[in-house]
Design a protein around this motif. Structure first.
Motif, short mmCIF file in Angstrom:
data_model
loop_
_atom_site.label_atom_id
_atom_site.label_comp_id
_atom_site.label_asym_id
_atom_site.label_seq_id
_atom_site.Cartn_x
_atom_site.Cartn_y
_atom_site.Cartn_z
N MET A 69 40.83 29.99 28.06
CA MET A 69 41.04 30.36 26.67
C MET A 69 42.46 30.07 26.20
SD MET A 69 40.51 34.06 24.77
CE MET A 69 42.14 34.69 25.18
N LEU A 70 43.44 30.20 27.09
CA LEU A 70 44.84 29.98 26.71
C LEU A 70 45.40 28.68 27.30
CD1 LEU A 70 46.24 33.62 26.99
CD2 LEU A 70 45.47 32.41 24.95
N ARG A 71 44.51 27.79 27.68
CA ARG A 71 44.94 26.49 28.18
C ARG A 71 45.69 25.74 27.09
NH1 ARG A 71 40.63 22.30 30.73
NH2 ARG A 71 39.55 24.28 30.92
N PRO A 72 46.83 25.07 27.35
CA PRO A 72 47.50 24.92 28.63
C PRO A 72 48.64 25.91 28.84
CG PRO A 72 48.44 23.38 27.10
CD PRO A 72 47.44 24.20 26.31
N ILE A 73 48.70 26.97 28.03
CA ILE A 73 49.82 27.90 28.12
C ILE A 73 49.72 28.75 29.39
CG2 ILE A 73 50.98 29.81 26.96
CD1 ILE A 73 49.82 28.72 24.32
N LEU A 74 48.54 29.31 29.62
CA LEU A 74 48.31 30.12 30.81
C LEU A 74 47.03 29.64 31.49
CD1 LEU A 74 49.10 33.74 29.54
CD2 LEU A 74 50.50 32.33 31.04
N PRO A 75 47.01 29.60 32.81
CA PRO A 75 48.14 29.80 33.70
C PRO A 75 49.18 28.69 33.56
CG PRO A 75 46.08 30.06 34.90
CD PRO A 75 45.76 29.45 33.57
N ARG A 76 50.41 29.04 33.87
CA ARG A 76 51.50 28.07 33.76
C ARG A 76 51.38 27.00 34.84
NH1 ARG A 76 57.34 30.63 33.90
NH2 ARG A 76 56.60 31.18 35.99
N LYS A 77 50.84 27.40 36.01
CA LYS A 77 50.63 26.43 37.09
C LYS A 77 49.56 26.97 38.03
CE LYS A 77 54.36 28.36 39.94
NZ LYS A 77 55.59 28.06 40.69
N PHE A 78 49.00 26.07 38.80
CA PHE A 78 48.01 26.42 39.82
C PHE A 78 48.62 26.19 41.21
CE2 PHE A 78 45.10 25.27 36.25
CZ PHE A 78 44.45 26.49 36.14
N PRO A 79 48.19 26.92 42.22
CA PRO A 79 47.24 28.04 42.16
C PRO A 79 47.87 29.24 41.48
CG PRO A 79 48.16 27.86 44.35
CD PRO A 79 48.65 26.67 43.60
N PHE A 80 47.01 30.12 40.94
CA PHE A 80 47.48 31.25 40.14
C PHE A 80 46.89 32.54 40.69
CE2 PHE A 80 47.08 34.06 36.36
CZ PHE A 80 48.44 34.17 36.03
N ILE A 81 47.77 33.51 40.96
CA ILE A 81 47.34 34.84 41.38
C ILE A 81 47.23 35.70 40.12
CG2 ILE A 81 47.89 36.90 42.74
CD1 ILE A 81 49.54 35.09 44.59
N PRO A 82 46.03 36.13 39.72
CA PRO A 82 45.87 36.84 38.45
C PRO A 82 46.23 38.31 38.55
CG PRO A 82 43.74 36.61 39.51
CD PRO A 82 44.73 35.89 40.40
N LEU A 83 46.12 38.98 37.42
CA LEU A 83 46.30 40.42 37.18
C LEU A 83 47.77 40.79 36.96
CD1 LEU A 83 43.74 42.18 39.56
CD2 LEU A 83 43.37 40.83 37.49
N THR A 84 47.95 41.69 36.01
CA THR A 84 49.31 42.10 35.62
C THR A 84 49.53 43.60 35.65
OG1 THR A 84 48.69 42.20 33.27
CG2 THR A 84 49.55 40.09 34.08
N ASP A 85 48.48 44.39 35.86
CA ASP A 85 48.59 45.85 35.80
C ASP A 85 48.45 46.42 37.21
OD1 ASP A 85 48.51 45.19 33.16
OD2 ASP A 85 46.90 46.55 32.60
N ILE A 86 49.51 47.02 37.72
CA ILE A 86 49.50 47.47 39.11
C ILE A 86 50.18 48.83 39.25
CG2 ILE A 86 49.56 45.09 39.98
CD1 ILE A 86 52.52 45.63 40.76
N ALA A 87 49.90 49.48 40.37
CA ALA A 87 50.62 50.67 40.79
C ALA A 87 50.85 50.56 42.28
CB ALA A 87 49.84 51.94 40.45
N GLY A 88 51.97 51.08 42.74
CA GLY A 88 52.26 50.99 44.16
C GLY A 88 53.60 51.61 44.51
N GLU A 89 54.21 51.08 45.56
CA GLU A 89 55.47 51.64 46.09
C GLU A 89 56.54 50.56 46.15
OE1 GLU A 89 56.98 53.28 50.37
OE2 GLU A 89 55.21 54.28 49.51
N VAL A 90 57.71 50.88 45.67
CA VAL A 90 58.84 49.95 45.71
C VAL A 90 59.27 49.75 47.17
CG1 VAL A 90 61.24 49.55 45.03
CG2 VAL A 90 59.63 50.58 43.39
N VAL A 91 59.42 48.49 47.57
CA VAL A 91 59.89 48.21 48.93
C VAL A 91 61.24 47.49 48.94
CG1 VAL A 91 57.60 48.20 49.96
CG2 VAL A 91 58.53 46.08 49.03
N GLU A 92 61.61 46.91 47.80
CA GLU A 92 62.89 46.21 47.71
C GLU A 92 63.30 46.12 46.24
OE1 GLU A 92 64.75 41.77 48.77
OE2 GLU A 92 62.80 42.39 49.61
#
Length: 343
Positions: A69-92
């Motif tokens: 749908m957003l070609r060629p803007i997104l993804p900016r390059k392949f391969p692409f790891i999707p998803l932007t909403d996360i929760a977790g623990e800071v390690v660095e």
């Protein structure tokens, strides 16, 4: 002793820390195109934190980006790891990060162009990372960024409504109220002096009423298709979370200064937006684009902590079944949010 070039490459490769991830390397293909791989753990820039991901969520836009749908803007390059909403623990943390340290529990909105959430580790900007209190689970928090921020911004910044009972009474229509954005929008609206009419399928009536909706319409009925309030109210604002409803359906049901906030605008929305501006019409349709802000995400997390906002989880999938979660999202009938548990 001279090290042969191939041996040097092998040794250099072994020094790179790898993580489990899921990516796709071309447009299209749906869940079958997702590949479980090993990828290098990303390094945080000076203003970023590295997070060990505990939970992530799929938003409809993620599947649409894969579909081109957003070609060629997104993804900016392949391969692409999707998803932007996360929760977790800071390690660095990066050299200029001051708000977080290793061991902090957080929720974050990753950059759209980078993605990266469907992995063991991900990097997030400090200004879009928020502390997660123990009262808020990783799943509850991961569901919040895009869906929660969209609902909040649409109601307050675009529709101009107040959520603290200080504003005048208002009548609001929320379409697709059982979905990810819709279920947050109903709850947030009811924090204000707002009468909520909501649309959904008949099987979700009780659920949407439990969120606080004052009136519920079955979108499959003639009245629901025409978005006519059962009490005859005219809408001061419409938060349109679905597709396929033209502005001329909403317009007769709007108050004198009514506004339709279209979360999935198409060509017709932009044409009507321009027309209404040119003709100085008091009734408006506004194409919506979410603008993520850390302070707004913090506000939502605190509402969840205080029990004033709840994340409704449609389903949870282990990381190994990310493709099944993707298929569930593509199906489009989730009630609430779809969560992937990483650990």
């Amino acid at each position: 002793m001279r090290i042969q070039f191939q041996e040097f490459l092998r040794m250099a490769s072994s020094a790179v820390k790898l993580m489990k991830a899921v990516w796709y390397d071309t447009y299209g293909g749906g869940p079958s195109a997702l590949k479980h791989v090993e990828a290098p753990v990303p390094a945080p820039l000076k203003d970023e934190v590295l997070i060990k991901v505990e939970a992530s969520t799929i938003n409809p836009i993620d599947c649409k980006i894969q579909g081109g749908m957003l070609r060629p803007i997104l993804p900016r390059k392949f391969p692409f790891i999707p998803l932007t909403d996360i929760a977790g623990e800071v390690v660095e943390v990066g050299s200029e990060v001051t708000k977080f340290k290793a061991g902090d529990k957080v929720v974050a909105k990753l950059a759209d162009v980078a993605g990266g959430g469907l992995a063991e580790y991900a990097v997030a900007k400090e200004n879009l990372t928020v502390a997660r209190p123990p009262e808020v689970s990783a799943a509850e928090a991961a569901a919040l960024p895009i869906a929660g921020l969209t609902a909040l911004q649409a109601l307050t910044e675009t529709a101009g409504l107040k959520l603290d009972k200080s504003g005048p009474e208002a009548n609001v229509l929320i379409t697709a109220a059982s979905g990810g954005v819709g279920h947050y929008a109903v709850q947030l609206a009811k924090l204000g002096n707002i009468h909520v009419t909501a649309t959904c399928g008949s099987r979700n009536f009780d659920f949407v009423k439990s969120l606080g909706a004052d009136e519920v319409l079955d979108y499959r009925t003639p009245e629901g298709a025409a978005v006519i309030s059962p009490s005859g109210k005219k809408y001061d604002a419409v938060i349109n979370c679905t597709t396929g409803i033209p502005f001329n359906t909403f317009e007769p049901q709007l108050g004198d200064n009514g506004k339709v906030v279209d979360l999935t605008p198409g060509a017709g929305t932009f044409a009507n937006f321009a027309l209404k501006k040119l003709t100085f019409s008091k009734k408006q349709v506004v194409p919506f684009l979410v603008s993520c802000k850390g302070e707004n995400l913090e506000y939502l997390v605190n509402l969840v902590k205080e029990g004033k906002l709840k994340t409704v989880i449609d389903s949870k999938f282990p990381f190994s079944q990310a493709g099944d979660a993707w298929a569930k999202s593509v199906d489009g009938h989730a009630v609430g949010k779809i969560i992937i548990e990483h650990c």
